[in-house]
Design an enzyme around this catalytic site. Structure first.
Site, short mmCIF file in Angstrom:
data_model
loop_
_atom_site.label_atom_id
_atom_site.label_comp_id
_atom_site.label_asym_id
_atom_site.label_seq_id
_atom_site.Cartn_x
_atom_site.Cartn_y
_atom_site.Cartn_z
CB SER A 22 -9.05 79.99 -73.09
OG SER A 22 -8.45 79.47 -74.26
CE LYS B 51 -11.50 82.89 -73.84
NZ LYS B 51 -12.34 82.93 -75.01
N GLY C 266 -26.25 76.18 -69.07
CA GLY C 266 -25.64 75.97 -70.37
C GLY C 266 -24.74 74.76 -70.32
CG LEU C 267 -25.79 71.62 -68.84
CD1 LEU C 267 -26.78 70.57 -68.37
CD2 LEU C 267 -24.60 71.70 -67.87
N GLY C 268 -23.50 72.94 -73.07
CA GLY C 268 -22.99 72.63 -74.40
C GLY C 268 -21.58 72.09 -74.33
CG HIS D 246 -6.80 84.14 -74.80
ND1 HIS D 246 -7.69 83.46 -75.62
CD2 HIS D 246 -5.95 83.19 -74.30
CE1 HIS D 246 -7.39 82.16 -75.61
NE2 HIS D 246 -6.35 81.99 -74.82
CG ASN D 247 -10.79 84.58 -77.75
OD1 ASN D 247 -10.12 84.03 -76.88
ND2 ASN D 247 -12.03 84.22 -78.01
CD GLU E 264 -8.19 81.21 -80.18
OE1 GLU E 264 -9.26 81.22 -80.81
OE2 GLU E 264 -8.13 80.92 -78.96
CG ASN F 125 -15.98 83.89 -75.61
OD1 ASN F 125 -15.09 83.97 -74.78
ND2 ASN F 125 -16.04 82.91 -76.50
CG MET G 197 -16.79 75.89 -74.17
SD MET G 197 -15.05 75.56 -73.84
CE MET G 197 -14.65 76.94 -72.75
#
Length: 292
Positions: free
Chosen positions: A113, A165, A7-9, A168-169, A172, A87, A11
């Site tokens: 994150s 996480k 996965g090279l999007g 955390h979100n 957020e 996620n 992120m």
């Protein structure tokens, strides 16, 4: 270290760049031929790594992650390690770990994150897994995290990384909603001459100073009054999971729930809920309901 990155999007691609800049060797794979990938298949990625292998999965949660980990389970060998940095819901982590363990493959979940700023500023990393597995990938985690003593935590066993996480979100969501409501209040007032300058003044000394506040001022400078921004914000799942778990555990989460519902409402044009409210006001009070 040498590891694979699936996965090279926005992120995964930036994380691969930060790792390479830190001296690690990264073999990248993505389904898109235009992603800058190093290999064109998971088979080629696994073949390029020496045992014990470490493969970081950075693809969307749900079916894409399930499919990727399922494929890796058939390609990797006992002693290899899969890291899920997306996620994913923590309960899925526990299932993935159990399934991989049947083939002797290790698993660590890492809540990540930092968004598009992570490549230069570093990522906050929340890991779940055994002490042994955490230590085995520490060099990679130390490179990805921000400089300094914070930004990395071994939160507990498998699932703990994505659990925190999720929390955390949820936090957020609430912080962004509060900033949005506060700005909207100032924008609507005839007493406040420049809401942007007020937000800027809060960035130093104020108890609400934060990186999110910095980003709000940055956005206002790029687009005065946010005139070119659509009033819609997607919800990505974590806050929903947090509210569901909170209900099961009897932990009240009113701020997180309200911010989640606000995002869901933002996806609707002419929402049915408000149609009903308008119709009822018309029925008992004669208030106008016609569209302009």
């Amino acid at each position: 270290m040498k590891l694979g990155m699936v996965g090279l999007g926005r992120m995964g691609g930036n994380m691969a760049q930060r790792l390479r800049a830190g001296g690690h060797t990264v073999v990248g794979y993505d389904v898109s031929p235009d992603s800058g990938r190093d290999v064109d298949s998971l088979e080629a990625l696994v073949a390029s790594l020496q045992a014990p292998r470490a493969v970081w999965v950075m693809v969307p949660a749900g079916s894409p992650t399930d499919a990727t980990i399922g494929q890796l389970s058939n390609l990797l060998e006992p002693g290899d390690l899969v890291i899920d940095g997306g996620n994913t819901r923590y309960r899925d982590d526990q299932r993935h770990a159990k399934e991989l363990a049947e083939d002797g493959i290790h698993f660590v979940d890492v809540g990540t994150s930092g968004g598009v700023w992570g490549r230069t500023e570093g990522y906050a990393l929340m890991a779940g897994g055994s002490d042994e597995d955490f230590e085995s990938i520490r060099p990679v985690l130390e490179t990805l995290k921000p400089d300094g003593d914070s930004g990395l935590v071994h939160a507990g066993p498998v699932g703990a990384g994505h659990y925190v996480k999720m929390v955390h979100n949820g936090i957020e969501y609430g912080m962004m909603q509060a900033l949005g409501e506060g700005y909207a209040m100032m924008e609507a007032s005839d007493l406040v001459d420049n809401p942007r300058d007020v937000c800027d003044s809060w960035r130093e000394g104020s108890v609400v100073r934060s990186w999110l506040l910095d980003l709000l001022v940055r956005a206002l400078d790029a687009d005065a009054g946010l005139a070119h921004i659509a009033g819609k914000a997607e919800e990505t799942g974590e806050a929903k999971w947090m509210v569901q778990d909170g209900l099961e555990m009897g932990v009240p989460l009113p701020v997180t729930a309200a911010s989640l519902f606000a995002r869901q409402n933002s996806q609707l044009d002419d929402p049915m809920t408000m149609k009903v409210v308008a119709a009822l006001r018309n029925q008992f009070g004669g208030h106008a309901v016609d569209k302009e």
